[in-house]
Design a protein around this motif. Structure first.
Motif: not given
Lengths: 315, 251, 300
Positions: C109, C123, C111-113, C115-116, C119-120
């Protein structure tokens, strides 16, 4: 939901006819699917059956990729290089497993994660052997592009089928039984005669062998490898997500999870290139919270055992 | 010849001497009671015999073979089984699968069918047959204690160490458990019983060993033990026991 | 040829300088790791987001300096506050729902956060490396033959002050005592009326606060890019394992040790391998002494 392993095997064999219907893009997807299936099924042995949160897949993959590439560069025929790469990864897993499998929980997770980091640093530094940060080119294969695409597709699919047979065997053998005991209660396992160290090392090696070969196959397939590519932490995390998606500790789950993950990843890549990793992150978060048969089913089981303990103290 | 012999066994945890120079000889077929106040080192002694800890000093022989220093799985394969104070089932497996594990690994069944047969005979012996397909996590506490006994029986043990198998059971359940332990002993299994309930110990044991602060302070027939002054001081002499003579010493 | 008599002094000065550089770095490492260690110890969650939290703190300091002229030393408050809020929300809204789940779930979890978030940031800020160019840098001074880089030194001292403040918050304040109580025994704390979920959220917020504060101090020293997140995370890992999990003194010892190891490692086998030695050491430590150098647990 249970899927009988024989149907999955049939499906895998059906995929072998893909070259009859698809172009190179479809073949590339098929090869990726087979590779993901190898990684997910392998991780399932140590992570799903034995319940050890391993992040070592990238270490095995990268080691296999470099072992295969270096051996091929020194003239070993391609299929032998793939085989040797699997053995190298397996030996590495046996050595490292004996050292770190006494760790539990987060400590094991970190130690397994660091294996890839160390290999990455060593590979980058050992320029004379590995080409260092510049990467390594593989020998050119004299074959048409189409023939190559088919060759690597079939080879990777063959590897996925082998991994499947291994996983199927494990599930119904003493090894699988021992690993399920270890996952549910490691201390009690040794009390009923399970040689826990031995079976954990076996599981770690089984989770490395085919990944090592897949790494070597990948290297031959893409012609050029560099350390950050093959030792990427994502290579360790993706198989975990696939297995969670499909169902941990089952024979069919990892294959189904690999297919589902590939579809999602492909859709994301095509539509959200610049934010693809964020979308992948969102998928992971959504998977954890909203997929009832995936992760949450797993948690619910854990909670049930927790509730039983409190019942016992109350009694 | 003794089946289990401890000579000068000690276990040190940092500054704490949990087991202190204990000598013990257990004869085949005996039911030996091991008693002592909380923290006397009873469970540590079980852990030493079953290989969870390696003794700091001293030796342990089982059936004429040194076993101190062996791993738990090796000792269990030789024929030493134990139950835990807190039951330790494999929660996501059925009763049958739970009992098949020791039949497969400790008793070394050659095939799944053989393991299943061995497991079923242990399950039937303990009257668990109606629940054989129930998940262990769904059993009652008494059921799980019985499962624990079935698991240790499926190891075909020569010596069985029972660590408070009766804790948490009601009087009716205890009576059933007593019968089961007797029946197991009647099969020729040597039993070492760790117990808080004096009623159980007095009823079952041919001999009692008393531990206090890790050391053996008395050993003898049940009646002798109840009259032993050191025991009364150390164990029965505590306030709680005085208030409940002959009853539950502590909990 | 250099006279033999001078050699030992020259070498000892060199070693002293390297040790000093290592310790200055190590103080900052301790500040990176202490929040990570707190979250791991209290929640039993390895927060993969931690590295990105540090980077976010650096960006806050960078933009505060570029647009508002606020010195990064002062942005510590800004970044710390913003990250505390973010951490609190993430824990209360998401991680609290799986906090008792198996290790793998919380790892994946976060790790997923990560990535967000990472990546945010790419950008929003691009992956280009940025640096804070101070209009009035403090420069460096020489004391007793040792070069003291003043900006780094002040950053390191501030990092130590923050760590000490965190220590006193945990030991003295009622919230801190509740955190320690939850760490020792969750059920007992809950029975005593502690709102465990809220304490978890505050703890995670404090972990993020320390990451953000460390990030704004580091903005003076390291180039800023989302790509650095994983390196900061690796540093936090190593420090925790070196010093032992969950104690502030452990994080300080681990941080200083890592700084020194990295500096001397760079001298011995080249600057690009400083972290390699640390990773190898980490594996060795995990194998032989997973409780860390200090071998203690808790907040002593």
């Amino acid at each position: 939901m249970t899927v009988r392993p024989i149907y999955v095997l049939a499906a895998l064999l059906l995929v072998a006819f893909l070259p009859l219907v698809g172009d190179n893009y479809v073949l590339r997807l098929g090869t990726m699917f087979a590779m993901y299936a190898v990684l997910a099924q392998s991780w399932n042995i140590i992570g799903g059956y034995a319940g050890y949160p391993s992040f070592a897949t990238a270490a095995f993959f990268g080691l296999g990729a470099y072992a295969g590439a270096i051996l091929q560069g020194n003239g070993l025929p391609m299929p032998l290089a793939w085989l040797a790469a699997g053995i190298v990864a397996g030996l590495f897993a046996a050595l490292m497993g004996a050292a770190i499998l006494h760790l539990k929980g987060h400590y094991f997770a970190i130690a397994s994660l660091v294996l890839a980091e160390v290999l990455l640093e060593v590979t980058t530094s050992w320029t004379s052997l590995t080409g260092g940060g510049m990467g390594l080119n593989l020998p050119v294969i004299r074959m048409s592009v189409e023939a190559q695409a088919q060759l690597f597709f079939w080879a990777m699919l063959g590897l996925a089928v082998l991994t499947f047979l291994m996983s199927w065997y494990v599930s119904s053998s003493r090894i699988g039984f021992a690993l399920r005991c270890i996952r549910q209660n490691e201390d009690a396992s040794s009390m009923v005669g399970v040689n826990t160290t031995f079976y954990k090392v076996v599981a770690f090696v089984l989770s490395a062998l085919f990944v090592g070969s897949a790494g070597a196959l990948y290297a031959s397939w893409v012609f050029y490898i560099e350390p950050p590519d093959v030792y990427s932490v994502l290579t360790s995390v993706k198989p975990i997500v696939m297995v969670m998606l499909g169902g941990a500790g089952t024979v069919a789950g990892p294959v189904i999870g690999a297919a589902a993950f590939l579809v999602m990843e492909e859709v994301v890549w095509r539509n959200f290139l610049s934010i693809h990793s964020a979308v992948l992150g969102l998928l992971i978060v959504a998977l954890i919270f909203f997929l009832p048969n995936g992760v949450l089913g797993f948690i619910r089981k854990r909670k049930r055992t927790g509730a039983d303990h409190s019942k016992e103290t109350a009694a | 010849m003794s089946i289990l012999t401890l000579k000068g066994v000690s276990q040190q945890f940092g500054g704490l001497r949990a087991v202190d120079d204990v000598d013990l000889a257990v004869e085949p077929g005996e039911i030996v009671g091991l008693i002592g106040p909380n923290g006397a080192g009873k469970t540590t002694l079980v852990n030493l015999v079953t290989g969870v800890y390696k003794p700091t000093s001293g030796s342990i022989e089982f059936d004429g073979q040194r076993i101190d220093g062996l791993k738990p799985y090796q000792i269990s394969r030789l024929g030493v089984a134990r139950t835990y104070q807190v039951v330790q089932p494999f929660p996501e497996m059925t009763v049958l699968e739970n009992v098949m594990a020791p039949a497969t690994f400790a008793a070394g069944a050659k095939s799944v069918a053989e393991a299943r047969d061995e497991a079923m005979s242990a399950i039937e012996f303990l009257g668990l047959a109606p629940q054989k397909d129930v998940l262990a996590a769904e059993l009652t506490l008494a059921g799980r204690k019985r499962l624990e006994l079935a698991k240790s029986l499926a190891m075909k043990p020569k010596v069985l160490l029972l660590d408070e198998v009766n804790a948490g059971l009601n009087p009716a359940e205890i009576d059933v458990a007593l019968e089961m332990i007797r029946a197991i002993a009647a099969r020729g299994v040597t039993i070492i019983l760790i117990e808080h309930l004096m009623k159980v110990v007095m009823n079952l044991c041919s001999r009692i060993v008393v531990l206090h602060h890790g050391a053996k302070i008395a050993e003898g027939l049940p009646l002798e033990i109840t009259r032993d002054e050191r025991v009364i001081k150390a164990y029965l002499g505590n306030r709680y026991a005085e208030a409940n003579p002959g009853g539950k010493a502590n909990g | 040829m250099v006279p033999a008599a001078i050699e030992p002094t020259r070498y000892s000065m060199l070693y002293a300088q390297i040790l000093l550089n290592g310790l200055v770095l190590g103080g900052l490492y301790a500040c990176i790791a202490v929040g990570f260690s707190l979250v791991w110890g209290v929640l039993n969650v390895i927060n993969i987001l931690h590295g990105s939290f540090v980077v976010l703190g650096s960006y806050i300091a960078y933009f505060a300096y570029v647009h508002l002229g606020i010195h990064p030393f002062l942005s510590v408050i800004l970044a710390g506050g913003a990250l505390f809020a973010l951490g609190y929300v993430v824990q209360a809204g998401l991680i609290n729902r799986v906090v008792g789940a198996p290790v793998l779930t919380t790892l994946v979890l976060t790790f997923g956060l990560d990535l967000i978030l990472n990546n945010g940031m790419i950008v929003a800020f691009t992956a280009d490396y940025r640096t804070v160019q101070l209009a009035h840098p403090l420069g460096s001074t020489v004391v007793g033959g040792l070069v003291l880089p003043l900006d780094r030194l002040v950053a390191m001292l501030l990092a130590c002050v923050l760590t000490v403040i965190l220590y006193f918050v945990l030991v003295r304040s009622s919230i801190g005592r509740a955190i320690v109580a939850v760490r020792m025994d969750r059920e007992a704390a809950a029975l005593m009326g502690v709102n465990v979920k809220r304490i978890y959220a505050i703890t995670f917020g404090l972990g993020a606060l320390m990451a953000g504060a460390a990030g704004s101090l580091l903005s003076l020293i390291f180039p800023i890019s989302p790509l650095n997140g994983s390196e900061f995370l690796g540093i936090a890992f190593i420090v925790c394992v070196l010093g032992g999990l969950g104690s502030i003194s452990g994080a300080i010892v681990g941080g200083l040790a890592l700084g020194a190891i990295q500096s001397f490692g760079a001298l011995l086998i080249g600057p690009q391998h400083g972290l390699t030695i640390a990773f190898v050491l980490l594996i060795i430590l995990l194998i032989f002494k997973p409780t860390g150098i200090m071998g203690r647990r808790g907040y002593e």
